[in-house]
Scaffold this motif. Structure first.
Motif, PDB file in Angstrom:
ATOM      1  N   TYR A  59       0.821  -1.176  -0.004  1.00 19.87           N
ATOM      2  CA  TYR A  59      -0.055  -0.203  -0.031  1.00 19.87           C
ATOM      3  C   TYR A  59       0.812   1.316   0.179  1.00 19.87           C
ATOM      4  O   TYR A  59       1.714   1.143   0.539  1.00 19.87           O
ATOM      5  CB  TYR A  59      -0.928  -0.031   1.198  1.00 19.87           C
ATOM      6  N   GLY A  60       0.562   2.239  -0.619  1.00 19.60           N
ATOM      7  CA  GLY A  60       0.911   3.571  -0.764  1.00 19.60           C
ATOM      8  C   GLY A  60       1.837   3.766  -1.931  1.00 19.60           C
ATOM      9  O   GLY A  60       2.914   2.925  -2.117  1.00 19.60           O
ATOM     10  N   PHE A  61       1.367   4.716  -2.754  1.00 22.05           N
ATOM     11  CA  PHE A  61       2.541   5.002  -4.056  1.00 22.05           C
ATOM     12  C   PHE A  61       2.637   6.524  -4.181  1.00 22.05           C
ATOM     13  O   PHE A  61       1.659   7.167  -4.088  1.00 22.05           O
ATOM     14  CB  PHE A  61       1.476   4.400  -5.352  1.00 22.05           C
ATOM     15  N   GLU A  62       3.716   6.642  -4.677  1.00 21.21           N
ATOM     16  CA  GLU A  62       3.816   8.210  -4.944  1.00 21.21           C
ATOM     17  C   GLU A  62       3.614   8.433  -6.642  1.00 21.21           C
ATOM     18  O   GLU A  62       4.326   7.806  -7.319  1.00 21.21           O
ATOM     19  CB  GLU A  62       5.409   8.372  -5.009  1.00 21.21           C
ATOM     20  N   ARG A 108       6.590   3.252   2.378  1.00 21.83           N
ATOM     21  CA  ARG A 108       6.037   2.227   3.237  1.00 21.83           C
ATOM     22  C   ARG A 108       5.872   1.110   2.098  1.00 21.83           C
ATOM     23  O   ARG A 108       6.172  -0.016   2.596  1.00 21.83           O
ATOM     24  CB  ARG A 108       4.419   2.527   3.694  1.00 21.83           C
ATOM     25  N   GLY A 109       5.579   1.447   0.994  1.00 25.60           N
ATOM     26  CA  GLY A 109       5.366   0.477   0.069  1.00 25.60           C
ATOM     27  C   GLY A 109       6.667  -0.330  -0.422  1.00 25.60           C
ATOM     28  O   GLY A 109       6.998  -1.269  -0.626  1.00 25.60           O
ATOM     29  N   THR A 110       7.787   0.728  -0.345  1.00 27.76           N
ATOM     30  CA  THR A 110       8.972   0.217  -0.670  1.00 27.76           C
ATOM     31  C   THR A 110       9.664  -0.786   0.409  1.00 27.76           C
ATOM     32  O   THR A 110      10.377  -1.770   0.000  1.00 27.76           O
ATOM     33  CB  THR A 110      10.016   1.244  -0.491  1.00 27.76           C
ATOM     34  N   ILE A 111       9.255  -0.508   1.644  1.00 30.67           N
ATOM     35  CA  ILE A 111       9.441  -1.472   2.916  1.00 30.67           C
ATOM     36  C   ILE A 111       9.088  -2.715   2.865  1.00 30.67           C
ATOM     37  O   ILE A 111       9.598  -3.746   2.942  1.00 30.67           O
ATOM     38  CB  ILE A 111       9.434  -0.715   4.285  1.00 30.67           C
ATOM     39  N   VAL A 112       7.873  -2.599   2.315  1.00 30.57           N
ATOM     40  CA  VAL A 112       6.985  -3.942   2.289  1.00 30.57           C
ATOM     41  C   VAL A 112       7.409  -4.705   1.034  1.00 30.57           C
ATOM     42  O   VAL A 112       7.670  -6.074   1.273  1.00 30.57           O
ATOM     43  CB  VAL A 112       5.339  -3.689   2.075  1.00 30.57           C
ATOM     44  N   ASN A 113       7.881  -4.217  -0.088  1.00 31.24           N
ATOM     45  CA  ASN A 113       8.409  -4.769  -1.281  1.00 31.24           C
ATOM     46  C   ASN A 113       9.681  -5.528  -0.872  1.00 31.24           C
ATOM     47  O   ASN A 113      10.238  -6.513  -1.068  1.00 31.24           O
ATOM     48  CB  ASN A 113       8.559  -4.034  -2.393  1.00 31.24           C
ATOM     49  N   ASN A 114      10.565  -4.500  -0.267  1.00 31.72           N
ATOM     50  CA  ASN A 114      11.833  -4.794   0.309  1.00 31.72           C
ATOM     51  C   ASN A 114      11.767  -6.258   1.223  1.00 31.72           C
ATOM     52  O   ASN A 114      12.598  -7.455   0.899  1.00 31.72           O
ATOM     53  CB  ASN A 114      12.395  -3.866   0.972  1.00 31.72           C
TER      54      ASN A 114
END
Length: 215
Positions: free
Chosen positions: A18-21, A29-35
């Motif tokens: 969730y969360g997109f620029e 937030r989305g970057t951390i979940v994907n990482n």
């Protein structure tokens, strides 16, 4: 931010990005979940990553599942054949439904699991969203565990110390504070009798801002 780390391998992992620029890239937030999801893939703990979601950011923007899949592949190196993209699901009655809520994400996961003949699956979510995801898994009786993305990265922080700055940045950001208040409200409403279907309906009707989390 500590969380239980997976101790077994899963066939499928649902990535709640969730969360997109601007609707084109995951936000912090989305970057951390994907990482976290990509790390579990690299460690052999998740065989295939599932990303589900339609045009949550708006009709002129890409499906969020496509945005998330591109990030997992282009930035994090997860092979395309290990990512399943689900912008919409087709129900047994033939109805096509755009994935615009956590419950529909899990419904997509269940469909794929049934097709693959497995019940060995899990979810990876933001630390604040984890409780809501767990509640939906419980309601849908999947038996799946949900893992805290930040907790996973904390467990891997050494020697991967580059994760720590982004984790602290998110933890103390205004965006995360607002997201936490939203999640608290949604969890409260969802705990009331007869409200989960109302939340599902509202999630289908509303268009969220591209840089905010969805539910």
């Amino acid at each position: 931010m500590a969380a239980k780390f997976p101790e077994k391998r899963f066939d499928l992992g649902l990535v709640h990005t969730y969360g997109f620029e601007g609707g084109l890239h995951p936000n912090l937030r989305g970057t951390i979940v994907n990482n976290a999801a990509a790390e579990l893939y690299r460690l052999g703990l998740i065989d295939t990553l599932i990303v589900a979601g339609g045009k949550i950011g708006g009709p002129k923007l890409p499906d969020v599942s496509v945005v998330s899949a591109n990030d997992l592949h282009d930035r994090l190196g997860v092979p395309r054949n290990r990512i399943v993209v689900v912008p919409r699901i087709i129900r047994p009655n033939g109805q096509t439904v755009e994935v615009r809520s956590t419950r529909l994400e899990i419904e997509a996961l269940i469909q794929i699991a049934n097709t693959e003949g497995t019940a060995n699956f899990t979810s990876v979510a933001d630390s604040l969203h984890k409780r809501y995801v767990e509640r939906q898994h419980l309601k849908m009786r999947t038996g799946a565990e949900t893992y805290n993305a930040s907790g996973i990265l904390v467990s891997l922080a050494y020697p991967k110390s580059d994760y720590l700055p982004m984790l602290f940045e998110l933890e103390y950001s205004r965006d995360q504070l607002i997201f936490g208040l939203q999640e608290d409200l949604i969890n409260f409403v969802d705990s009331l009798p007869l409200t989960s279907r109302l939340l599902e309906f509202l999630a289908q009707q509303m268009t969220t801002k591209p840089n905010l989390g969805g539910n």
